[in-house]
Design an enzyme around this catalytic site. Structure first.
Site, mmCIF file in Angstrom:
data_model
loop_
_atom_site.group_PDB
_atom_site.id
_atom_site.type_symbol
_atom_site.label_atom_id
_atom_site.label_comp_id
_atom_site.label_asym_id
_atom_site.label_seq_id
_atom_site.Cartn_x
_atom_site.Cartn_y
_atom_site.Cartn_z
ATOM 1 N N ASN A 1 0.834 -1.204 0.000
ATOM 2 C CA ASN A 1 0.000 0.000 0.000
ATOM 3 C C ASN A 1 0.867 1.251 0.000
ATOM 4 O OD1 ASN A 1 0.330 -0.411 3.073
ATOM 5 N ND2 ASN A 1 -1.120 -2.017 2.488
ATOM 6 N N GLU B 1 -3.942 -1.510 6.327
ATOM 7 C CA GLU B 1 -2.729 -1.017 6.998
ATOM 8 C C GLU B 1 -2.801 0.490 7.282
ATOM 9 O OE1 GLU B 1 -0.753 -2.850 8.401
ATOM 10 O OE2 GLU B 1 -0.130 -4.579 7.208
ATOM 11 N N HIS C 1 4.568 0.633 1.466
ATOM 12 C CA HIS C 1 4.711 -0.694 2.076
ATOM 13 C C HIS C 1 4.664 -1.725 0.958
ATOM 14 C CE1 HIS C 1 4.055 -4.370 4.096
ATOM 15 N NE2 HIS C 1 2.740 -4.392 3.926
ATOM 16 N N HIS D 1 5.749 -6.016 -0.282
ATOM 17 C CA HIS D 1 6.076 -7.371 0.159
ATOM 18 C C HIS D 1 7.296 -7.834 -0.641
ATOM 19 C CE1 HIS D 1 1.813 -8.329 1.922
ATOM 20 N NE2 HIS D 1 2.366 -7.251 2.446
ATOM 21 N N HIS E 1 6.977 -10.397 6.507
ATOM 22 C CA HIS E 1 5.910 -9.570 5.949
ATOM 23 C C HIS E 1 6.391 -8.680 4.802
ATOM 24 C CE1 HIS E 1 2.371 -6.635 6.972
ATOM 25 N NE2 HIS E 1 2.493 -6.869 5.683
#
Ligand code: ZN
Length: 217
Positions: free
Chosen positions: A29, A76, A95, A97, A160
Site C-alpha cells: 500500500n 494497513e 509498504h 512485500h 511480511h
C-alpha cells in the site's frame, strides 16, 4: 476532484511498486500526505492496481476520519497514520512485500551496508528488522514507529515486507528499490560463500564523509 494531486500520486505509486516487482497481487500500500500536512490519501483495500483510479483513493485526516470518499482504505491505514503522526517529515509511505527483504527477515540476517546507496540510508542500520506482529494491528504500527526512530527511512517487517518513507513519492520509492537491491545482493552473497558481507566499516565512514560533502566519488 478534491485532493486530486495526492490521489493521483497514490495510483502512480501503486503501479510503480507492481511494475518494479516489489509486490504480487494487491498486496502492499501507498500513502501520500497533502502539502498542508492535514490530509493523507491511501490506497484502497483489495482493488487490483490495473483498474485503480484516483476517484477510488480515499482521503483521511491524521486521526483516520474520512474527509473525501473513495473505496475502503487499506487495512494497513493504522500503521501509515501512526508513522505519519510520528514523522512530520514523511510525505509518502510505501509498504511492499519485497521478496529478498522478507527472506533476510526470516533467516534473521540484518541487511548489511553492502551498496553505495545504502550508506546514505544508515540510521544506523539501513533497514532494521521489526519482530513479527499481525498485519493491520496497532502493535505493528507501534513497532514500526519505534524501529524507524527519528531519522530512519526503512524497516523490514519480519515475515511480511518493507516499509519506507520519504519526503515524497519518488524518494520513498527509490529507497524501497535500494533496500530490496541490497537484500537481493546479501541473499546471493550468502548462497555464494555463506556470508552476506557489508562494505568494511572504515570505508563506509570515509564514503559517508565524501557523500555528505557532495563531492563525486
Ligand atoms: Zn503487508
Amino acid at each position: 476532484m478534491e485532493y486530486q494531486d495526492i490521489r493521483e500520486q497514490v495510483v502512480q505509486g501503486c503501479l510503480a511498486i507492481q511494475q518494479k516487482g516489489l509486490i504480487r497481487g494487491t498486496s502492499g500500500n501507498v500513502s501520500v500526505r497533502s502539502s498542508d500536512g492535514t490530509a493523507v490519501a491511501i490506497s484502497p483495500s483489495g482493488i487490483p492496481y490495473e483498474i485503480l483510479t484516483p476517484e477510488m483513493v480515499p482521503v483521511v485526516d491524521l486521526a483516520g476520519n474520512i474527509i473525501s470518499e473513495g473505496k475502503k482504505p487499506s487495512s494497513e491505514l493504522p500503521m501509515h497514520l501512526m508513522v505519519m503522526n510520528a514523522r512530520p517529515d514523511a510525505g509518502c509511505i510505501i509498504h511492499t512485500h519485497s521478496k529478498f527483504s522478507i527472506i533476510l527477515s526470516i533467516i534473521g540476517e540484518k541487511l548489511p551496508v553492502n551498496t553505495i546507496p545504502l550508506i546514505m540510508m544508515m540510521s544506523p542500520d539501513p533497514a532494521p528488522i521489526v519482530p513479527f506482529e499481525f498485519p493491520g494491528s496497532p502493535e505493528l504500527g507501534a513497532a514500526v514507529v519505534e524501529y524507524l526512530g527519528d531519522s530512519g527511512h526503512a524497516v523490514i517487517m519480519e515475515h511480511h515486507g518493507l516499509l519506507t518513507l520519504g519526503k515524497d513519492l519518488g524518494e520513498a520509492l527509490t529507497i524501497a528499490e535500494y533496500i530490496e537491491e541490497g537484500a537481493e545482493i546479501a541473499y546471493y552473497c550468502r548462497l555464494a560463500d555463506g556470508k552476506a558481507k557489508g562494505i568494511p566499516d572504515d570505508k563506509v565512514a570515509e564514503m559517508m564523509k565524501i557523500l555528505m560533502s557532495g563531492r563525486a566519488l
